[in-house]
Scaffold this motif. Structure first.
Motif, PDB file in Angstrom:
ATOM      1  N   PHE A 129      42.380  44.383  42.183  1.00  0.00           N
ATOM      2  CA  PHE A 129      43.152  45.679  42.184  1.00  0.00           C
ATOM      3  C   PHE A 129      44.346  45.542  42.725  1.00  0.00           C
ATOM      4  O   PHE A 129      45.596  45.800  41.879  1.00  0.00           O
ATOM      5  CB  PHE A 129      42.294  46.525  42.958  1.00  0.00           C
ATOM      6  N   CYS A 130      44.693  44.953  43.902  1.00  0.00           N
ATOM      7  CA  CYS A 130      45.701  45.153  44.668  1.00  0.00           C
ATOM      8  C   CYS A 130      45.950  43.927  45.803  1.00  0.00           C
ATOM      9  O   CYS A 130      45.068  43.236  46.071  1.00  0.00           O
ATOM     10  CB  CYS A 130      45.768  46.441  45.470  1.00  0.00           C
ATOM     11  N   ARG A 183      46.592  43.904  39.863  1.00  0.00           N
ATOM     12  CA  ARG A 183      47.067  44.799  38.997  1.00  0.00           C
ATOM     13  C   ARG A 183      48.572  45.604  39.940  1.00  0.00           C
ATOM     14  O   ARG A 183      49.342  45.861  39.439  1.00  0.00           O
ATOM     15  CB  ARG A 183      46.319  45.896  38.643  1.00  0.00           C
ATOM     16  N   THR A 271      48.366  55.572  42.705  1.00  0.00           N
ATOM     17  CA  THR A 271      47.941  54.423  42.511  1.00  0.00           C
ATOM     18  C   THR A 271      46.803  54.350  41.962  1.00  0.00           C
ATOM     19  O   THR A 271      46.320  53.585  40.787  1.00  0.00           O
ATOM     20  CB  THR A 271      48.037  53.481  43.917  1.00  0.00           C
ATOM     21  N   ASP A 275      45.532  52.967  38.222  1.00  0.00           N
ATOM     22  CA  ASP A 275      44.586  52.154  38.001  1.00  0.00           C
ATOM     23  C   ASP A 275      43.271  52.617  37.000  1.00  0.00           C
ATOM     24  O   ASP A 275      42.718  51.773  36.426  1.00  0.00           O
ATOM     25  CB  ASP A 275      43.857  51.626  39.245  1.00  0.00           C
ATOM     26  N   ARG A 276      42.953  53.851  37.113  1.00  0.00           N
ATOM     27  CA  ARG A 276      41.769  54.354  36.285  1.00  0.00           C
ATOM     28  C   ARG A 276      42.438  54.578  34.713  1.00  0.00           C
ATOM     29  O   ARG A 276      41.470  54.805  34.006  1.00  0.00           O
ATOM     30  CB  ARG A 276      41.240  55.402  36.988  1.00  0.00           C
ATOM     31  N   TYR A 281      48.841  53.058  33.365  1.00  0.00           N
ATOM     32  CA  TYR A 281      49.313  51.778  34.000  1.00  0.00           C
ATOM     33  C   TYR A 281      50.319  51.077  32.997  1.00  0.00           C
ATOM     34  O   TYR A 281      51.028  50.568  33.383  1.00  0.00           O
ATOM     35  CB  TYR A 281      48.164  51.105  33.815  1.00  0.00           C
TER      36      TYR A 281
END
Length: 327
Positions: A129-130, A183, A271, A275-276, A281
């Motif tokens: 994710f991050c 991401r 954010t 992401d979803r 994105y």
């Protein structure tokens, strides 16, 4: 970095380009050009600044900083720093952001311009994710965002701050390898000031990871803010709403401070939404991150010319010194 190494990396290539021979010297009285950095003990600085108080002499003083340190032009002959030229108001000053340091196309900005984009499928396949890579504990705001986003998904932190996974090496390639699997990247500066944009946002973009940025309120002049999540844009919108049209209040430090919790929520929500939502994105990658301003910095003529001017001024000092061979 050792002083001699700094000279070899940041001065020698420009000297070679303009045909000026240089020799490292660690004695101030014998020097023709003196590099001044922002890392002296506080009692050696000018007032409440990060600029060492180096007395004027028979040499050219050049203040060169990769830190958030504004030059005082009456304490040096030349300066290269983050502030925009109009804010300093001196012909002897040039804005020289850390992301353009290098010569012969060796800056990370050049690497960003030359980067081949990934496919949507490759971006979708990123497993994590991050990222959060920091060693400075004093910057609270980015730690707050780390904690907020960690409530949604794990934020990987290999640095000394908030470490929750195996540490990585100290090289740029080590950092990029880590970011390429994430991401998003929390790309917050250590402090905030107009013009203060470092390598953090560029490193994330180089790795194809969407930066979540805080630091330079004017960062959108450096990079297209459609390519990253800009804390300052969220903050401005919230401050304008809360101030009900009272512009001076909306731009005040008090209002920004009051708006911090709402800005934190807004940035975190943006954010999570991106992401979803694959379409949201992908929108970060629909255009080049370079602006007209940053594209100009790819042409090194201006900075090469400034280094040539500074080095030749130092060369003239050397030639004028009695009893010394002309250099």
């Amino acid at each position: 970095m050792e002083p001699k190494q700094a000279v070899e990396i940041y001065v020698a290539p420009w000297a070679q380009d303009c045909g000026v021979a240089i020799e490292y010297c660690d004695e101030l009285s014998k020097s023709d050009l003196v590099l001044i950095g922002p890392f002296a003990p506080k009692n050696q600085n000018v007032g409440r600044t990060r600029m060492p108080d180096v007395p004027a002499g028979d040499y050219e003083r050049v203040f060169l900083t990769g830190e958030n340190a504004t030059p005082l032009m009456d304490h040096c002959e030349w300066a290269l720093a983050f502030d925009h030229e109009a804010d300093i108001g001196s012909e002897r000053y040039m804005r020289y952001p850390l992301y353009v340091w290098g010569s012969g196309g060796g800056s990370i900005l050049h690497r960003l311009a030359e980067r081949q984009p990934e496919t949507p499928e490759e971006r979708l396949a990123r497993p994590h994710f991050c990222a959060f890579i920091y060693g400075n504990k004093r910057a609270k705001l980015r730690r707050w965002l780390f904690r907020a986003l960690s409530l949604y998904r794990k934020v990987d932190a290999p640095g000394r701050v908030q470490r929750n996974c195996a540490p990585i090496g100290n090289s740029l390639n080590d950092k990029l390898t880590f970011l390429k699997d994430r991401r998003f990247t929390i790309a917050f500066e250590n402090s905030s000031a107009s013009g203060y944009t470092t390598e953090k946002i560029v490193d994330a973009m180089l790795a194809g990871s969407v930066p979540i940025y805080w630091g330079n309120p004017r960062v959108a002049e450096d990079f297209d803010e459609r390519c990253f999540i800009n804390w300052h844009a969220h903050e401005k919108r919230i401050c304008d709403t809360l101030a009900l049209g009272w512009r001076s209040l909306a731009r005040s430090r008090l209002m920004r401070k009051l708006a911090t919790p709402l800005t934190l929520i807004s940035v975190a929500r943006r954010t999570v939404e991106a992401d979803r939502n694959p379409a949201l994105y992908e929108a970060f990658f629909a255009q080049s991150p370079l602006t007209d301003y940053s594209r100009q910095l790819l042409d090194e003529k201006a900075i090469a010319g400034r280094w040539a001017t500074m080095l030749r001024a130092a060369q003239a000092r050397a030639k004028a010194k009695p009893g010394l061979a002309a250099r």
